[in-house]
Design an enzyme around this catalytic site. Structure first.
Site, PDB file in Angstrom:
ATOM      1  N   MET A  30       0.851  -1.192   0.000  1.00 15.23           N
ATOM      2  CA  MET A  30       0.000   0.000   0.000  1.00 15.23           C
ATOM      3  C   MET A  30       0.890   1.246   0.000  1.00 15.23           C
ATOM      4  O   MET A  30       0.423   2.344   0.314  1.00 15.23           O
ATOM      5  CB  MET A  30      -0.943  -0.014   1.199  1.00 15.23           C
ATOM      6  CG  MET A  30      -1.910  -1.198   1.147  1.00 15.23           C
ATOM      7  SD  MET A  30      -3.462  -0.931   2.009  1.00 15.23           S
ATOM      8  CE  MET A  30      -2.882  -0.675   3.664  1.00 15.23           C
ATOM      9  N   GLY A  31       2.165   1.077  -0.320  1.00 15.33           N
ATOM     10  CA  GLY A  31       3.054   2.221  -0.461  1.00 15.33           C
ATOM     11  C   GLY A  31       3.596   2.726   0.866  1.00 15.33           C
ATOM     12  O   GLY A  31       3.514   2.053   1.892  1.00 15.33           O
ATOM     13  N   HIS A  37       9.259  -3.256   3.542  1.00 12.49           N
ATOM     14  CA  HIS A  37       8.894  -3.458   2.132  1.00 12.49           C
ATOM     15  C   HIS A  37      10.144  -3.711   1.289  1.00 12.49           C
ATOM     16  O   HIS A  37      10.142  -4.558   0.395  1.00 12.49           O
ATOM     17  CB  HIS A  37       8.205  -2.216   1.568  1.00 12.49           C
ATOM     18  CG  HIS A  37       6.929  -1.839   2.230  1.00 12.49           C
ATOM     19  ND1 HIS A  37       6.789  -0.694   2.971  1.00 12.49           N
ATOM     20  CD2 HIS A  37       5.720  -2.454   2.247  1.00 12.49           C
ATOM     21  CE1 HIS A  37       5.550  -0.605   3.410  1.00 12.49           C
ATOM     22  NE2 HIS A  37       4.883  -1.662   3.005  1.00 12.49           N
ATOM     23  N   GLY A 147       5.084 -10.089   4.048  1.00 11.04           N
ATOM     24  CA  GLY A 147       5.826 -10.038   5.302  1.00 11.04           C
ATOM     25  C   GLY A 147       5.136 -10.851   6.391  1.00 11.04           C
ATOM     26  O   GLY A 147       3.907 -10.886   6.475  1.00 11.04           O
ATOM     27  N   GLU A 148       5.944 -11.472   7.244  1.00  6.04           N
ATOM     28  CA  GLU A 148       5.394 -12.219   8.394  1.00  6.04           C
ATOM     29  C   GLU A 148       4.806 -11.284   9.438  1.00  6.04           C
ATOM     30  O   GLU A 148       4.075 -11.713  10.323  1.00  6.04           O
ATOM     31  CB  GLU A 148       6.499 -13.076   9.023  1.00  6.04           C
ATOM     32  CG  GLU A 148       6.895 -14.258   8.162  1.00  6.04           C
ATOM     33  CD  GLU A 148       7.939 -15.140   8.820  1.00  6.04           C
ATOM     34  OE1 GLU A 148       8.576 -14.685   9.809  1.00  6.04           O
ATOM     35  OE2 GLU A 148       8.130 -16.270   8.343  1.00  6.04           O
ATOM     36  N   ASP A 150       2.464  -9.236   9.157  1.00  7.38           N
ATOM     37  CA  ASP A 150       1.005  -9.397   9.079  1.00  7.38           C
ATOM     38  C   ASP A 150       0.712 -10.892   8.971  1.00  7.38           C
ATOM     39  O   ASP A 150       0.345 -11.403   7.904  1.00  7.38           O
ATOM     40  CB  ASP A 150       0.458  -8.618   7.882  1.00  7.38           C
ATOM     41  CG  ASP A 150       0.659  -7.122   8.064  1.00  7.38           C
ATOM     42  OD1 ASP A 150       0.220  -6.591   9.085  1.00  7.38           O
ATOM     43  OD2 ASP A 150       1.300  -6.496   7.205  1.00  7.38           O
ATOM     44  N   GLN A 153      -2.761 -12.122   7.906  1.00  7.54           N
ATOM     45  CA  GLN A 153      -2.934 -11.824   6.478  1.00  7.54           C
ATOM     46  C   GLN A 153      -2.221 -12.876   5.627  1.00  7.54           C
ATOM     47  O   GLN A 153      -2.740 -13.335   4.603  1.00  7.54           O
ATOM     48  CB  GLN A 153      -2.373 -10.429   6.171  1.00  7.54           C
ATOM     49  CG  GLN A 153      -2.263 -10.134   4.684  1.00  7.54           C
ATOM     50  CD  GLN A 153      -1.858  -8.710   4.402  1.00  7.54           C
ATOM     51  OE1 GLN A 153      -2.670  -7.806   4.499  1.00  7.54           O
ATOM     52  NE2 GLN A 153      -0.590  -8.478   4.044  1.00  7.54           N
ATOM     53  N   VAL A 176      10.950  -7.067   9.742  1.00  7.55           N
ATOM     54  CA  VAL A 176      12.124  -6.197   9.949  1.00  7.55           C
ATOM     55  C   VAL A 176      11.815  -5.295  11.142  1.00  7.55           C
ATOM     56  O   VAL A 176      10.723  -4.734  11.241  1.00  7.55           O
ATOM     57  CB  VAL A 176      12.424  -5.352   8.692  1.00  7.55           C
ATOM     58  CG1 VAL A 176      13.623  -4.444   8.923  1.00  7.55           C
ATOM     59  CG2 VAL A 176      12.665  -6.259   7.489  1.00  7.55           C
ATOM     60  N   SER A 185       6.429  -0.516  10.364  1.00  9.33           N
ATOM     61  CA  SER A 185       5.065  -0.412   9.841  1.00  9.33           C
ATOM     62  C   SER A 185       4.867   1.012   9.346  1.00  9.33           C
ATOM     63  O   SER A 185       5.392   1.958   9.947  1.00  9.33           O
ATOM     64  CB  SER A 185       4.057  -0.690  10.970  1.00  9.33           C
ATOM     65  OG  SER A 185       2.779  -0.198  10.615  1.00  9.33           O
TER      66      SER A 185
HETATM   67  O1  PAF Z   1      -0.066  -5.742   3.523  1.00  8.77           O
HETATM   68  C1  PAF Z   1      -0.488  -4.826   2.794  1.00  8.77           C
HETATM   69  O2  PAF Z   1       0.185  -3.819   2.561  1.00  8.77           O
HETATM   70  C2  PAF Z   1      -1.883  -4.948   2.186  1.00  8.77           C
HETATM   71  O3  PAF Z   1      -2.770  -5.564   3.047  1.00  8.77           O
HETATM   72  C3  PAF Z   1      -1.870  -5.650   0.802  1.00  8.77           C
HETATM   73  C4  PAF Z   1      -1.439  -7.098   0.926  1.00  8.77           C
HETATM   74  C5  PAF Z   1      -0.963  -4.913  -0.146  1.00  8.77           C
HETATM   75  C6  PAF Z   1      -3.286  -5.655   0.216  1.00  8.77           C
HETATM   76  O4  PAF Z   1      -3.770  -4.360   0.060  1.00  8.77           O
END
Ligand code: PAF
Length: 267
Positions: A30-31, A37, A147-148, A150, A153, A176, A185
């Site tokens: 999500m940038g 990331h 990433g672990e 989340d 997710q 990280v 985060s």
């Molecule tokens: O982890 C994230 O940044 C978001 O939940 C994802 C997987 C890009 C979905 O929008």
């Protein structure tokens, strides 16, 4: 690096890479990219012939009253970081490109989505699963890096891939952390100076949980050990401290900011 803002352009570019015999690594984000990331991007670059990243703040995964409107963004900085990491294709769709009309089709992953984050944010994982399914459909066969940090997710995405037979290999990458243990985060920027100082309490609680488990404590005692650490931090408000399978999971609020973290029960 090629930047794509349409589904058609991104899909065709990745199809062309595979037609040329190159494997594709995909990093959905999500940038507001940080080192967490970047570790995923570097891994995709190292593992695959071509790395692709997506930047899309997915409205579907935010509940009413959550931080969709204020979610941090820096597309220019992100583009520089992605190019620097070796990303070949960056997908930056507008919301109208991803969701041109009312969304009538969503994906729900039962079981994995329930409890913990799913309990606190009832529509969150359907939003995540739906956008990830779309991104997998658009990107085509690839390895996809998550990433672990989340953890829940990650389990939702794994199950999505299995149940819907996506031609995608999910690769989990370690969390990280800052030197004081705080997991990176994008939401850490919301913390005040005092809250930032208090935030490593999540990691300390996880370590206390791990120590208790190592000493033979039952799940409820492990959860109590984590809870006790958070209770001692006046700025922290515990949402949950839980044991699920072999994982310790925690969510803590600092004012309006909610942070999550997790750790394997055994080192
Ligand atoms: O982890 C994230 O940044 C978001 O939940 C994802 C997987 C890009 C979905 O929008």
């Amino acid at each position: 690096m090629q930047v794509h803002d349409t589904i058609d352009s991104f899909r065709k570019a990745l199809d062309a890479e595979r037609a040329g015999g190159r494997t594709v690594g995909l990093v959905p984000t999500m940038g507001y990219l940080h080192e967490g990331h970047l570790s995923l991007l570097r891994r995709a670059v190292a593992d695959c012939d071509v790395a692709a990243a997506t930047i899309f703040v997915n409205p579907l995964q935010f509940g009413a009253g959550e931080d969709l409107a204020t979610y941090p963004s820096d597309l220019e900085g992100d583009s520089r970081l992605a190019a620097g990491a070796g990303v070949a294709h960056l997908f930056t769709p507008a919301t109208s490109e991803m969701y041109p009309g009312e969304v009538l089709t969503t994906v729900t992953v039962a079981g994995a989505s329930e409890g913990l984050e799913g309990g606190a944010r009832p529509t969150h994982f359907a939003g995540v699963a739906t956008v990830v399914a779309k991104l997998f459909n658009i990107a085509g066969p690839c390895r996809a890096y998550f990433g672990e940090k989340d953890w829940q997710q990650l389990q939702v995405v794994r199950r999505l891939v299995t149940d819907l037979s996506f031609p995608v290999e999910v690769v989990a990458c370690p969390t990280v952390r800052e030197p004081d243990g705080l997991a990176l985060s994008s939401r850490n920027v919301y913390l005040s100076t005092g809250q930032r100082r208090a935030a490593p309490v999540l990691y300390r609680a996880l370590l206390a949980g791990r120590a208790a488990a190592g000493a033979g404590a039952e799940a409820t005692a492990v959860e109590a050990a984590m809870t006790e650490v958070v209770s001692a931090e006046p700025l922290a408000d515990l949402d949950y401290a839980a044991v699920r399978d072999d994982r310790l999971l925690i969510a803590v609020r600092f004012g309006p900011t909610r942070l999550i973290d997790n750790l394997a029960m055994e080192e």
